[in-house]
Every structure is written in C-alpha cells, then in structure tokens.
Design a protein around this motif. Structure first.
Motif, PDB file in Angstrom:
ATOM      1  N   ASN A  33       0.828  -1.204   0.000  1.00 14.93           N
ATOM      2  CA  ASN A  33       0.000   0.000   0.000  1.00 14.93           C
ATOM      3  C   ASN A  33       0.861   1.252   0.000  1.00 14.93           C
ATOM      4  OD1 ASN A  33      -2.216  -1.612   0.155  1.00 14.93           O
ATOM      5  ND2 ASN A  33      -2.683  -1.182   2.293  1.00 14.93           N
ATOM      6  N   ALA A  35       0.258   5.646   0.348  1.00 13.17           N
ATOM      7  CA  ALA A  35      -0.791   6.539   0.831  1.00 13.17           C
ATOM      8  C   ALA A  35      -0.277   7.966   0.961  1.00 13.17           C
ATOM      9  CB  ALA A  35      -1.298   6.057   2.192  1.00 13.17           C
ATOM     10  N   ARG A  50      -5.444   6.262   0.157  1.00 11.09           N
ATOM     11  CA  ARG A  50      -4.568   5.096   0.091  1.00 11.09           C
ATOM     12  C   ARG A  50      -4.813   4.358  -1.213  1.00 11.09           C
ATOM     13  NH1 ARG A  50      -6.838   1.986   3.920  1.00 11.09           N
ATOM     14  NH2 ARG A  50      -5.696   2.965   5.616  1.00 11.09           N
TER      15      ARG A  50
END
Length: 121
Positions: A33, A35, A50
């Motif tokens: 991820n 973000a 995100r």
C-alpha cells in the motif's frame, strides 16, 4: 530501506488545484500500500487517501470527489491530484509506503519528508 521524495506542494487559492508526486527509491511496483497523509498545525497526522498494489483506492470522506490518488509504474511515482481545494486542506502532506520484509516476516512503514500545501481564501 526505501526513500520517498515528494514534490508539487505550494500556495494556491481556494477552488484551485495542485498535483503532488511521490517517487520511491525502489520500484513502485515492489511496494505494498502507498498513501498520502497530512498534518495541519496543532493537529495529528491523518490519512487522506490510500492505494493498494493492485490499484484499489480509499479516500477519507473530507476529500472524496475532490482528490484522486494514483500510482504509475511507467514513471515510478505515486500522485495525488487535488481539485477544488479549500483553506482547510492546508497542511504538510506526507507520502507513505508499506513494504513487506520477507526475511523478518513483517511490514515496514516509510515516510517522505513532507511538502507544504497552503490554500488561501
């Protein structure tokens, strides 16, 4: 270790637009991820948006419909397109990346140095 370099902040009038960029020192495809967070004076750092390695996105309610997060492997960067900016969007914006370290079976968080966004009324 991953370094994240942000750019694109600045001063803009309310209703204007800015595009933030975040370039990692490693392939953006190799990260989990990614973000954008922001921190206004006197407030805690908060999540803005995100994006997963597969491209799934999440936005906090305050920015839904105005901000768009994306990641582009061709230019090895993540972006935050910010439209219809409001004075309350004023903050330091931070790029964040999550990396899985197989050798230690754990995730590691990396942060950029931050870029200032100021929206005047």
């Amino acid at each position: 270790q991953v370094q994240l370099v942000e750019s694109g902040g600045g001063l803009v009038q309310a209703g204007g637009s800015l595009r933030l960029s975040c370039t990692p020192s490693r392939s953006v495809q190799s990260l989990n991820n990614m973000a954008w967070y922001r921190q206004a004076p006197g407030k805690q750092r908060e999540l803005v948006a995100r994006i997963s390695s597969g491209g799934s996105t999440y936005y906090v309610d305050l920015v839904k419909g105005r901000f768009t997060i994306s990641r582009d492997s061709a230019v090895n960067s993540m972006f935050l397109q910010m439209n219809s900016l409001k004075p309350e969007d004023t903050a330091v914006y931070y790029c964040n990346a999550l990396d899985y370290v197989a050798a230690s079976l754990r995730f590691v968080d990396y942060w950029g140095q931050g870029t200032q966004v100021t929206v005047s009324s």
